[in-house]
Design a protein around this motif. Structure first.
Motif, PDB file in Angstrom:
ATOM      1  N   LYS A  44       0.770  -1.091   0.016  1.00 28.96           N
ATOM      2  CA  LYS A  44       0.011  -0.047   0.012  1.00 28.96           C
ATOM      3  C   LYS A  44       0.929   1.201  -0.211  1.00 28.96           C
ATOM      4  CE  LYS A  44      -3.965  -2.330   2.096  1.00 28.96           C
ATOM      5  NZ  LYS A  44      -4.562  -2.381   3.360  1.00 28.96           N
ATOM      6  N   SER A  45       0.736   1.957  -1.079  1.00 24.92           N
ATOM      7  CA  SER A  45       1.778   3.214  -1.250  1.00 24.92           C
ATOM      8  C   SER A  45       0.755   4.337  -1.427  1.00 24.92           C
ATOM      9  CB  SER A  45       2.482   3.173  -2.340  1.00 24.92           C
ATOM     10  OG  SER A  45       1.777   3.178  -3.724  1.00 24.92           O
ATOM     11  N   ALA A  46       1.448   5.642  -1.562  1.00 26.34           N
ATOM     12  CA  ALA A  46       0.634   6.823  -1.519  1.00 26.34           C
ATOM     13  C   ALA A  46      -0.373   6.727  -2.638  1.00 26.34           C
ATOM     14  CB  ALA A  46       1.648   8.135  -1.503  1.00 26.34           C
ATOM     15  N   ASN A  47      -0.134   5.977  -3.782  1.00 28.52           N
ATOM     16  CA  ASN A  47      -1.244   6.053  -4.781  1.00 28.52           C
ATOM     17  C   ASN A  47      -1.575   4.962  -5.236  1.00 28.52           C
ATOM     18  OD1 ASN A  47       0.923   4.521  -5.539  1.00 28.52           O
ATOM     19  ND2 ASN A  47       1.738   5.351  -7.404  1.00 28.52           N
ATOM     20  N   GLY A  48      -1.825   3.839  -4.017  1.00 29.83           N
ATOM     21  CA  GLY A  48      -2.967   2.866  -4.173  1.00 29.83           C
ATOM     22  C   GLY A  48      -2.235   1.533  -3.962  1.00 29.83           C
ATOM     23  N   ALA A  49      -2.862   0.682  -4.017  1.00 30.73           N
ATOM     24  CA  ALA A  49      -2.389  -0.836  -3.485  1.00 30.73           C
ATOM     25  C   ALA A  49      -1.705  -1.490  -4.701  1.00 30.73           C
ATOM     26  CB  ALA A  49      -3.723  -1.797  -3.055  1.00 30.73           C
ATOM     27  N   HIS A  50      -0.690  -2.102  -4.686  1.00 22.98           N
ATOM     28  CA  HIS A  50       0.105  -2.975  -5.822  1.00 22.98           C
ATOM     29  C   HIS A  50       0.155  -4.422  -5.438  1.00 22.98           C
ATOM     30  CE1 HIS A  50       0.763   1.129  -7.007  1.00 22.98           C
ATOM     31  NE2 HIS A  50       1.280   1.336  -6.043  1.00 22.98           N
ATOM     32  N   VAL A  51      -0.329  -5.368  -6.296  1.00 17.73           N
ATOM     33  CA  VAL A  51      -0.564  -6.555  -5.793  1.00 17.73           C
ATOM     34  C   VAL A  51       0.653  -7.664  -6.814  1.00 17.73           C
ATOM     35  CG1 VAL A  51      -1.979  -8.766  -5.636  1.00 17.73           C
ATOM     36  CG2 VAL A  51      -2.802  -6.630  -5.077  1.00 17.73           C
ATOM     37  N   PHE A  52       1.330  -8.165  -6.179  1.00 19.78           N
ATOM     38  CA  PHE A  52       2.382  -8.842  -6.602  1.00 19.78           C
ATOM     39  C   PHE A  52       1.960 -10.610  -6.306  1.00 19.78           C
ATOM     40  CE2 PHE A  52       4.208  -5.161  -5.986  1.00 19.78           C
ATOM     41  CZ  PHE A  52       5.192  -4.923  -7.214  1.00 19.78           C
ATOM     42  N   SER A 148       9.570  -0.658  -8.300  1.00 16.00           N
ATOM     43  CA  SER A 148       9.148   0.133  -7.150  1.00 16.00           C
ATOM     44  C   SER A 148       9.013   1.709  -7.635  1.00 16.00           C
ATOM     45  CB  SER A 148      10.217   0.204  -6.105  1.00 16.00           C
ATOM     46  OG  SER A 148      10.427  -1.095  -5.633  1.00 16.00           O
ATOM     47  N   SER A 149       9.987   2.310  -8.378  1.00 17.75           N
ATOM     48  CA  SER A 149       9.822   3.605  -8.952  1.00 17.75           C
ATOM     49  C   SER A 149       8.581   3.617  -9.938  1.00 17.75           C
ATOM     50  CB  SER A 149      11.098   3.873  -9.688  1.00 17.75           C
ATOM     51  OG  SER A 149      11.083   5.422  -9.947  1.00 17.75           O
ATOM     52  N   GLU A 150       8.449   2.761 -10.673  1.00 22.73           N
ATOM     53  CA  GLU A 150       7.266   3.020 -11.836  1.00 22.73           C
ATOM     54  C   GLU A 150       5.903   2.883 -11.132  1.00 22.73           C
ATOM     55  OE1 GLU A 150       7.514  -0.698 -14.093  1.00 22.73           O
ATOM     56  OE2 GLU A 150       9.391  -0.004 -15.007  1.00 22.73           O
ATOM     57  N   LEU A 151       5.789   2.370  -9.553  1.00 21.21           N
ATOM     58  CA  LEU A 151       4.583   2.171  -9.076  1.00 21.21           C
ATOM     59  C   LEU A 151       4.490   3.131  -7.972  1.00 21.21           C
ATOM     60  CD1 LEU A 151       4.295  -1.644  -8.832  1.00 21.21           C
ATOM     61  CD2 LEU A 151       3.021  -0.183 -10.340  1.00 21.21           C
ATOM     62  N   GLY A 152       5.670   4.184  -7.679  1.00 24.13           N
ATOM     63  CA  GLY A 152       5.541   4.797  -6.675  1.00 24.13           C
ATOM     64  C   GLY A 152       5.562   4.461  -5.142  1.00 24.13           C
ATOM     65  N   ILE A 153       6.273   3.179  -5.250  1.00 22.82           N
ATOM     66  CA  ILE A 153       6.587   2.542  -3.903  1.00 22.82           C
ATOM     67  C   ILE A 153       7.692   3.326  -3.218  1.00 22.82           C
ATOM     68  CG2 ILE A 153       7.172   0.283  -2.788  1.00 22.82           C
ATOM     69  CD1 ILE A 153       5.768  -1.086  -5.132  1.00 22.82           C
TER      70      ILE A 153
END
Length: 166
Positions: A44-52, A148-153
């Motif tokens: 969960k980052s500032a721009n949403g949830a990213h699932v792997f 990570s950078s692409e997703l804003g993590i």
């Protein structure tokens, strides 16, 4: 990442290193989906949830091998080193390297509370320079380099997965 990774509180203090050599890995090992069980992991980052979808590296042998020899990692694929260190115990400072790893990786060091302590972005393929967590961690996640950078993590983001898996 693993390639080989340095185990323990500090490689400098303990001088312990777990190594892995090319063991005749087949072409199937280069496919990120070649290994069996994968579980969902969410950041969960500032721009949403990213699932792997992540493979679990839980034994010492799995953690030593990590993503060595793997190519063409999917955007939503990763490997979770949990518990770190293998076998459990208190969180420890982690140190990884990229030996025998042909793909750049983002190495995400995760504190025991699930927050990201550090992200080593785009670790250089085949480099044997140790990459340290800088503090004790309970898990380490490896994903495709640059993701990570692409997703804003970012450091401080929250990572979660089903701790009963495995």
């Amino acid at each position: 990442m693993p390639r080989t990774f340095v185990v323990a509180v500090s490689a400098a203090l303990l001088g312990l290193c777990a190594g892995c050599t090319n063991d005749g890995t087949t072409a199937a090992a280069n496919d990120a989906t070649a290994t069996a069980k994968a579980i969902p992991l969410t950041i969960k980052s500032a721009n949403g949830a990213h699932v792997f979808q992540v493979e679990l590296a839980q034994s010492a042998a799995e953690q030593e091998r990590g993503l060595m020899y793997r190519r063409n990692l999917a955007d939503d694929f990763g490997m979770l080193f949990w518990p770190y260190p293998a076998g459990g115990g208190a969180p420890r400072e982690a140190s990884f390297w990229m030996k025998n790893t042909p793909s750049p990786l983002d190495i995400i060091f995760i504190r025991a509370d699930g927050t990201i302590a550090r992200i080593a972005e785009n670790a250089v393929p085949f480099d044997t320079t140790p990459i340290s967590s800088g503090e004790p961690v309970g898990a380490v996640l490896e994903i495709r380099g640059g993701r990570s950078s692409e997703l804003g993590i970012a450091e401080g983001d929250k990572v979660s997965w089903d701790h009963s898996a495995g």
